[in-house]
Motif scaffolding. Structure first.
Motif, mmCIF file in Angstrom:
data_model
loop_
_atom_site.group_PDB
_atom_site.id
_atom_site.type_symbol
_atom_site.label_atom_id
_atom_site.label_comp_id
_atom_site.label_asym_id
_atom_site.label_seq_id
_atom_site.Cartn_x
_atom_site.Cartn_y
_atom_site.Cartn_z
ATOM 1 N N LYS A 503 -13.415 -62.216 -35.566
ATOM 2 C CA LYS A 503 -12.818 -63.500 -35.253
ATOM 3 C C LYS A 503 -11.431 -63.416 -34.633
ATOM 4 N N SER A 504 -10.941 -62.200 -34.395
ATOM 5 C CA SER A 504 -9.612 -62.078 -33.778
ATOM 6 C C SER A 504 -9.503 -60.709 -33.117
ATOM 7 N N VAL A 505 -9.680 -60.669 -31.811
ATOM 8 C CA VAL A 505 -9.698 -59.407 -31.083
ATOM 9 C C VAL A 505 -8.305 -58.783 -31.034
ATOM 10 N N THR A 506 -8.270 -57.471 -31.099
ATOM 11 C CA THR A 506 -7.045 -56.694 -30.887
ATOM 12 C C THR A 506 -7.293 -55.763 -29.711
ATOM 13 N N GLY A 507 -6.591 -56.009 -28.612
ATOM 14 C CA GLY A 507 -6.803 -55.200 -27.410
ATOM 15 C C GLY A 507 -6.391 -53.752 -27.616
ATOM 16 N N GLY A 508 -7.010 -52.860 -26.861
ATOM 17 C CA GLY A 508 -6.757 -51.431 -27.027
ATOM 18 C C GLY A 508 -6.394 -50.733 -25.734
ATOM 19 N N TYR A 509 -6.896 -49.501 -25.584
ATOM 20 C CA TYR A 509 -6.557 -48.636 -24.449
ATOM 21 C C TYR A 509 -7.816 -47.944 -23.920
#
Length: 842
Positions: A503-509
């Motif tokens: 329910k809450s995306v955390t962007g990465g690399y």
């Protein structure tokens, strides 16, 4: 699976074998049997692993010797050469007959150090058992090896127990070096398709989830919101806490006691669970190494009631590279926040050198501000990706400039800072470094945009792009009227997932590091609420992205020292170090004052880079304060630290040549060629200088040798070992005694000494260089007329010619294969070092 069959199907017979071994063995053997038996009772954790406790790799260069493992294994070219050197040392001892009979066996056994399952073959996976001296050999193979080449075992191991068992009982010897799991003993391990079918690829579970492992690198942090490097070559990592502290972590894992930055007095945040305000962003200038400039993004409260976000510039202290100058802050931009949530917070520099600022839509729900919301309103700075030039100032008084190619610079209804719009609350963006070889993808900006009620999405930011919010959420419409507007022209996300996943995306690399080659090109990200790790893989032909779930490896997969297979649930951020390796930051309780924040490093246990390829030389860091060493808190899979709990596998010692003795009555010209397994060498010995001594007279101990006119000898004559007529020095110096004489035997001065066949000289002590005394091989000495006066020189010349002739005959045997010339160029060094100092020609 084959491994399970091996465990379940062979226990009854194995127990009987162990009982028999214990009843028929002496106490030392019983201790070893018990330790191995206890190890076999544990569950077998067989997985690709090398003897250095690391995953296998693909060698960067061709392997000349153990070429069966040149595509994937545990040896690089250097290790392969060392194994080949040991092999040829043993072959020198065996001669031609031994080479023909045992050469293949010895090569197979030595090359198991290069097997991708080397740790299992040598029992190095289990830290509670000693490393084997020999790899695990299947019983039938061992029996065949023992029948033909049991005499070779003493060259392969220095274990007295193995050597004694080898000579006494073949069955016990082969049972001892066998493995409980028959799927993994050699050569069965080569024939197991299940073990080699996906070797070197990321392990997947039955559902296709990529199994990765983790390494804990930092802990005790209070809601760590970001981690990044400064790009100055020091490989320091800067970790920011939501409260407003930034800490410096050094390459050895230690943390500096004094924070790099402390603006906790200015930062607006609360200890409430899930409060999104606080210190949110940090970016170092591309030229930070030279100008010391960096930029921060944080929440503030003005006049105790007005909330804003502030973007400021600061500088590092002129006196300490690990501390910021607290008086250097220069405010670049302040934006009013109408609500406490959706604060954005990402700062980064693109490859173009401009600063990108990612703001939220202002908060509440559904972007209710204005007719179309803040995100679709290009005249508002909220819900945007902004781009500014921080290397100058504008004519209108702004402390930054507008890049001349910004997309809306000429639009009177838009703010010139806007680079892209239609975003909701982008949380964590990154710049793709590009493929290390082709540079493909370099400069792309990936962002995770948090959704409203149904979807989370991943976007690639492009100039002038409209990412749809609030008209769309993910791929679907959110506001029907705006969504049906033909002028929307929005850019769809490269990937979106529903709230049944997170329910809450955390962007990465995008992974572009060196240590885990399998991960190259994968975009790794996660979800804050569900704690789920995910990956995207690009199809370059179609341009589409395919999802790959990432899960923690099971106990078998992550059975490496220092690795863990679990993490805290709430994934706050991702990070990339200066070498391109990836990390993520998580906590078990998302409060700004909760000290449970931990930093984890991604590790692919299925394959690593070749040794030495990923080495870097960081610039020195001048530390003025105290350092706090890193102490892991997480329980590793093996419950061990990075340093193994028992010593690593001993390298096979280079076999030394046993001293040779010959009867003094045998003339040098009549010496036969040697072709047996008695330890004879066929290679030439290094040249050594000799001090000329009388061959016909001996002096008592402690007296000097009578000197004669020096006469140069041929290279072959220089290698001839001296006989009993060499004088024994007194015990206080180099006590060199005759190797052909026996204790108490007297020698007449008229007897002629024999020439000894040369042996290969190595860097050993003098007792190994010179032939040893022997009592059993002595035979009567044949006398010759005493030579005196002027005829002595002629006699010496005649003798050296005969010796040279005999020596040439005795060294004609050569191995069938050419051995690598490992000592090329060392003959001159050995020339002066082979004899004691006082025996050399002055």
């Amino acid at each position: 699976m084959p491994r399970e069959r091996g465990l379940k199907g062979e226990w009854s017979g194995a127990e009987e074998q162990w009982r028999f071994r214990l009843s028929t063995s002496h106490p030392l053997q019983r201790v070893l049997f018990i330790s191995v038996f206890l190890a076999s009772l544990r569950r077998t954790l067989s997985h690709p692993q090398c003897l250095d406790y690391q995953p296998p790799f693909k060698p960067p260069y061709h392997l000349e010797f153990c070429n069966h493992y040149e595509m994937f294994g545990c040896c690089d070219q250097k290790t392969d050469n060392l194994i080949a050197e040991r092999y040829w040392d043993i072959m020198d001892l065996l001669g031609d007959e031994g080479y023909e009979l045992c050469g293949d066996f010895v090569k197979d056994i030595l090359c198991q150090e290069c097997s991708p399952y080397a740790a299992h073959l040598y029992d190095a996976e289990d830290p509670y058992t000693p490393v084997r001296h020999l790899p695990g050999l299947c019983f039938s193979y061992c029996t065949n090896f023992h029948t033909k080449c049991h005499s070779v075992v003493k060259y392969l191991t220095d274990s007295k127990i193995l050597q004694e068992l080898c000579e006494k009982d073949r069955s016990q010897f082969c049972n001892l070096i066998n493995l409980p799991d028959q799927d993994y003993c050699y050569p069965n391990v080569l024939q197991n398709n299940d073990l080699y079918s996906n070797l070197g690829k990321v392990v997947e579970d039955p559902k296709g989830c990529l199994q990765l492992c983790l390494k804990e690198v930092a802990n005790g942090l209070r809601n760590p919101v970001l981690m990044l490097h400064s790009g100055d070559g020091t490989h320091r990592m800067f970790v920011a806490e939501q409260l407003g502290f930034v800490w410096v972590f050094l390459r050895d894992g230690s943390r500096l006691e004094r924070p790099f930055l402390d603006i906790s007095g200015d930062v607006l945040t609360t200890p409430w669970l899930g409060d999104e305000r606080g210190f949110l962003g940090l970016a170092f200038h591309p030229q930070y190494k030279h100008n010391g400039r960096f930029f921060i993004y944080y929440s503030i409260l003005v006049n105790s009631k007005l909330e804003k976000i502030r973007i400021s510039e600061m500088k590092v202290s002129a006196h300490d590279m690990n501390v910021a100058d607290p008086y250097s802050e220069r405010v670049l931009l302040e934006i009013e926040e109408p609500a406490a949530n959706h604060n954005g917070g990402q700062l980064l520099f693109g490859l173009d050198g401009y600063l990108y600022v990612f703001t939220g839509d202002g908060g509440k729900a559904g972007d209710p501000f204005g007719k179309f919301g803040n995100s679709q309103n290009k005249s508002a700075l909220l819900g945007k990706a902004l781009r500014i030039d921080v290397d100058g100032s504008s004519n209108n008084g702004k402390p930054y400039k507008i890049p001349p190619d910004n997309p809306f610079i000429n639009d009177p209804d838009a703010r010139p800072e806007v680079y892209a719009y239609g975003v909701r609350n982008m949380w964590r963006c990154s710049v793709d470094r590009g493929d290390p070889v082709t540079r493909y993808g370099r400069g792309r900006i990936f962002c995770g945009d948090v959704g409203q009620n149904r979807y989370e999405e991943i976007d690639i930011i492009v100039k002038g792009g409209n990412y749809g919010w609030r008209a769309k959420e993910g791929f679907e419409c959110f506001d029907i009227k705006l969504c049906q507007n033909s002028s929307l022209d929005d850019i769809l996300p490269i990937y979106a997932y529903g709230h049944h996943i997170g329910k809450s995306v955390t962007g990465g690399y995008v992974y572009r590091g060196c240590e885990s080659p399998n991960l190259n090109g994968l975009y790794l990200f996660g979800d804050f609420m569900s704690g789920r790790l995910m990956a995207l893989e690009e199809d370059r032909n179609s341009g589409s992205w395919k999802e790959k779930n990432v899960c923690m490896g099971d106990t078998k997969t992550c059975s490496f020292p220092g690795l863990i297979n679990h993490h805290h649930k709430f994934i706050i951020s991702f990070a990339e170090d200066e070498a391109g390796e990836l990390y993520f930051l998580a906590t078990s309780y998302p409060s700004s004052v909760s000290p449970f924040g931990t930093v984890y490093k991604f590790v692919d246990p299925s394959r690593r880079a070749p040794p030495g390829k990923c080495k870097s030389k960081p610039l020195p860091v001048k530390v003025k304060g105290k350092k706090m060493p890193f102490i892991p808190r997480e329980l590793t899979v093996l419950d061990t630290s990075e340093i193994p709990t028992r010593p690593p596998l001993k390298a096979i010692k280079r076999p030394t040549k046993p001293p040779l003795t010959y009867p003094p009555t045998v003339d040098a010209t009549a010496m036969p060629k040697q072709k047996s397994l008695n330890g004879t060498f066929t290679t030439k010995a290094p040249q050594t200088k000799k001090k000329k001594t009388s061959l016909y007279k001996t002096k008592p101990k402690g007296k000097n040798i009578s000197k004669e006119a020096p006469k140069k000898t041929t290279p072959h004559q220089k290698t001839i070992s001296q006989t009993k007529n060499y004088v024994e020095k007194d015990a206080g110096t180099h006590n060199i005694s005759s190797k052909a004489s026996t204790k108490g035997q007297k020698t007449k001065p008229t007897k002629q000494a024999k020439a000894i066949k040369p042996t290969k000289t190595t860097n050993m002590d003098k007792s190994a260089v010179w032939p040893q005394k022997t009592k059993k091989t002595m035979k009567p000495v044949t006398s010759k007329p005493k030579v005196t006066g002027p005829n002595k020189v002629a006699a010496w010349s005649q003798k050296t010619k005969e010796t040279e002739k005999g020596l040439k005959k005795s060294v004609t045997l050569k191995p069938k294969l050419k051995r690598p010339n490992k000592n090329q160029g060392n003959s001159e060094k050995l020339k002066e070092s082979s004899l004691p100092k006082k025996m050399k020609v002055s």
